[in-house]
Design an enzyme around this catalytic site. Structure first.
Site: not given
Ligand code: HDE
Length: 705
Positions: A76, A149, A340
């Site tokens: 992202h 999402n 978070h």
């Molecule tokens: Fe994320 N995801 N994600 N994700 N995600 C991040 O956090 C992660 C997942 C989503 O505009 C990270 O700040 C794991 C689902 C958005 O700043 C990180 C798993 C959904 C954003 C991370 C998922 C999301 C992130 C990277 C699987 C929809 C951007 C940078 C367990 C419900 C937020 C950060 C923004 C960002 C981890 C799966 C949505 C690495 C481990 C499912 C919208 O923490």
């Protein structure tokens, strides 16, 4: 449907941020407050001599510059954001104590960041990808982040697989190619060995993955969460964002070209819309499930690869979010904002979805790495209320915690700050009973990987199916490894729908499997779960085959050159602007053109700077003479491309000759090419065609039988 125009001033959060902004008109100083006499010449020994180490201003300025970047988000990274407000329609006290849901008069400030997943920070907006839809609510009881999402499911069921998924989709590690694309071997290798991704693959191969704008995307919390009321009663909930502008997309060829012509397409659209007061709006929707109904719907509600179809549990629309202001500084706000999933407020709680549980770890960890231990103190992240605890120090600490007490229990500070065992507004985790053996096992109830992929396919209109077939085919034709290509066919596509597999086979040359893999071998159907009609039916809510309520914010190009009727042009502009569409006058060159009626017509944009892909529709007025327009290759290309992308096209009088010069068919009213009408009727039909958005018959060949 209520569409509340935003009339207020800054939100509480913007006022909070404003206190940090610089004084206008102030003198340039160093970071130590020294007034600088010369910021254009470094200190050197003579006019042609070497630069001196002593130049502390030069060193400070360059050093700061060298440190301007923080690590981009590991996923992202590319995004854009805006401030706004959320208001609930009626109190939801029966469901939850969460602060934003108590009082319809209350405006809760929000900051929303949209993003792509796979690309780097400088990648293009319009790539085929999932879009992030992350909302930070600054409530009076703390910050709540709904980090969602634009698709309601995910690729994997367990967080432990996330690094593998992302390594597979990101550019391949040996050559860092391709940027921001899933169309390469490593992605398809991984997903073809991960059948739980089948449902999500349908979403990312659909036009949902190439939205027209952020304002025309749905949003989803994905996981099942909990709402808890004042009596401590909990219910399951799935969160939805429903765009008031409807759900609309680009087409694939258009999205690819937009990535080159205007890589900032979505960012610009959001920014410009807010600047002109066309505030994007979404209704928040809830699917509420009673605890006793946990197993009623034929899927495990803890499984993030499944939806609960809206036809089974209706989405109750409970409030409205309006984005009202652009960030004042991209880095300080959009880049440093730290979401978070674990930022919740009393009245909202988690479930045991194993993906959600892993995210609860990951987001805090990533902010510590990316922004630092005091990320919560940064203006965009800090809550509206006072923060008080015994956490201290760390890089970039802003707060000056006076006094000698930084521990609890203490007597020297009268026990303060003290926790609040009695306070009704303190956060308490929902006391879910948990009892189980320590095992690395996924529940059998997560085992059906294909039924909902098939449900998605069954719910699509014909043109949506065409686009899905074309997308799978495009991606697989970018893959070079024959084993990978064949495995996608055998293990994924043929288990979803024969029609889909056949369509892809015809476009890729990948042979159909000799014997179709038996669905049971691929993990379905799941005998443990009651069949609630999901596996056979359709869910119309999944389809994007809809008509918009209005054409607000849609962009129309009016093609002109010398000889155009200025009178017609004025009527076109006035009519479309009354509908709140954006009208731009495009000519082969910039400046003005001499109208046929002697009036000088100002040009908004020259054709080389105004590619057809950034417009939703195109109109060619008539006039004394359209030969100059007919002669322009750029204009003919513009019209052909708009035609291929299924956009409404209208020509009036001699304007039709321009369509003919571009070799476009002119008798296709049913397919949004409007000719042979009076100006008034043309405009009526044109607006109607724009509400349909696109005429997809024109942009893809039918799925071969
Ligand atoms: Fe994320 N995801 N994600 N994700 N995600 C991040 O956090 C992660 C997942 C989503 O505009 C990270 O700040 C794991 C689902 C958005 O700043 C990180 C798993 C959904 C954003 C991370 C998922 C999301 C992130 C990277 C699987 C929809 C951007 C940078 C367990 C419900 C937020 C950060 C923004 C960002 C981890 C799966 C949505 C690495 C481990 C499912 C919208 O923490």
């Amino acid at each position: 449907m209520p569409s509340v125009p935003f009339v207020g001033g800054d939100t509480a959060k913007q006022r909070d941020l404003a206190s940090d902004s610089q004084e206008a008109g102030s003198a340039l100083t160093t970071n130590q407050g020294l007034k600088v006499s010369d910021d254009q010449n470094s200190l050197r020994a003579g006019p042609r001599g070497p630069t001196l180490m002593e130049d502390f201003h030069l060193r400070e300025k360059i050093t700061h510059f060298d440190h301007e970047r923080i690590p981009e988000r590991v996923v992202h990274a590319r995004g854009a954001a805006a401030h706004g407000i959320f208001q609930v329609y009626e109190p939801l006290t029966d469901l939850t104590t969460a602060a934003p849901f108590q009082d319809p008069a209350k405006e809760t400030p929000v900051f929303v960041r949209f993003s792509t997943v796979a690309g780097s920070r400088g990648s293009a907006d319009t790539v085929r990808d999932v879009r992030g839809f992350a909302v930070k609510f600054y409530t009076e009881e703390g910050v709540w982040d709904l980090v969602g999402n634009n698709m309601p499911v995910f690729f994997i069921q367990d967080a432990v697989k996330f690094p593998d998924l992302i390594h597979a989709v990101k550019p391949e590690p040996h050559n860092e190619i391709p940027q921001a694309q899933s169309a390469h071997d490593t992605f398809w290798d991984f997903v073809s060995l991960t059948p739980e991704s089948a449902h999500m693959l349908m979403w990312v191969m659909s036009d949902r993955a190439i939205p027209r704008s952020y304002a025309t995307m749905e949003g989803f919390g994905v996981h099942t969460f909990r709402l808890v009321n004042a009596e401590g009663k909990a219910r399951f909930v799935k969160f939805h964002w429903k765009p008031l502008k409807g759900i609309f997309s680009q087409v694939w060829d258009e999205a690819q070209k937009t990535a080159g012509k205007d890589p900032d397409f979505h960012r610009r659209d959001l920014f410009d819309a807010i600047e002109r007061g066309d505030f994007p709006q979404w209704e928040l929707g809830l699917q509420v499930i009673e605890e006793e109904d946990e197993f009623k719907y034929g899927v495990d509600i803890l499984d993030p690869t499944k939806i609960i179809p809206e036809e089974m549990v209706p989405v109750r629309r409970v409030g409205l979010m309006t984005l009202t202001a652009n960030p004042g500084n991209f880095f300080a706000e959009t880049e440093q904002v730290a979401f978070h999933v674990g930022h919740v407020v009393p009245g909202i709680d988690f479930t045991n979805d194993p993906l959600l549980q892993g995210r609860l770890f990951s987001y805090l960890d990533t902010q510590l790495r990316r922004v630092g231990p005091n990320f919560a103190e940064l203006p965009i992240n800090r809550p509206l209320q006072r923060v008080d605890n015994n956490q201290r120090d760390g890089m970039g600490r802003r707060q000056i915690n006076r006094g000698r007490v930084a521990y609890f229990p203490n007597g020297l500070a009268h026990g303060c700050p003290m926790h609040s065992p009695e306070a009704a507004d303190a956060f308490r985790s929902y006391a879910e009973k948990v009892d189980g053996a320590k095992i690395r096992v996924r529940s059998d109830s997560f085992g059906d990987h294909f039924s909902q992929a098939t449900l998605f396919w069954n719910s699509m209109a014909g043109w949506e199916k065409d686009h899905i077939v074309a997308a799978f085919s495009f991606e697989l034709n970018q893959c070079t490894d024959v084993v990978v290509r064949q495995r996608v066919m055998d293990a994924i596509l043929s288990n979803i729908a024969l029609e889909l597999a056949q369509g892809v086979a015809a476009r890729t040359g990948i042979p159909l499997p000799e014997a179709r893999v038996h669905p049971a071998a691929a993990g379905r159907p799941n005998a443990d779960l009651p069949d609630a009609g999901l596996r056979v039916g359709r869910s119309p809510a999944l389809s994007m085959d809809r008509v918009a309520e209005d054409i607000r914010g849609r962009k129309v190009a009016v093609l002109v050159d010398k000889g155009v009727s200025a009178e017609q042009l004025t009527i076109i502009q006035e009519t479309l602007m009354d509908e709140e569409a954006i009208v731009e006058v495009v000519a082969p060159t910039a400046g003005t053109v001499q109208g046929g009626d002697g009036v000088l017509v100002p040009v908004t944009r020259a054709a080389p700077n105004a590619p057809s892909v950034v417009y939703d529709a195109v109109m060619v007025p008539g006039g004394a003479d359209t030969s100059a327009l007919q002669a322009s290759g750029l204009i003919r290309h513009f019209l052909n491309e708009a035609f291929l992308h299924g956009k409404p096209i209208a020509a009036i009088g001699t304007g039709e000759q321009v369509l003919a010069a571009a070799n476009l068919p002119t008798a296709l009213k049913e397919e949004g090419v409007i000719t042979g009408e009076t100006l008034e009727d043309t405009l009526t039909l044109f607006v109607e065609a724009m509400r349909r958005h696109r005429f997809p018959q024109r942009n893809v060949a039918p799925v071969p039988a």
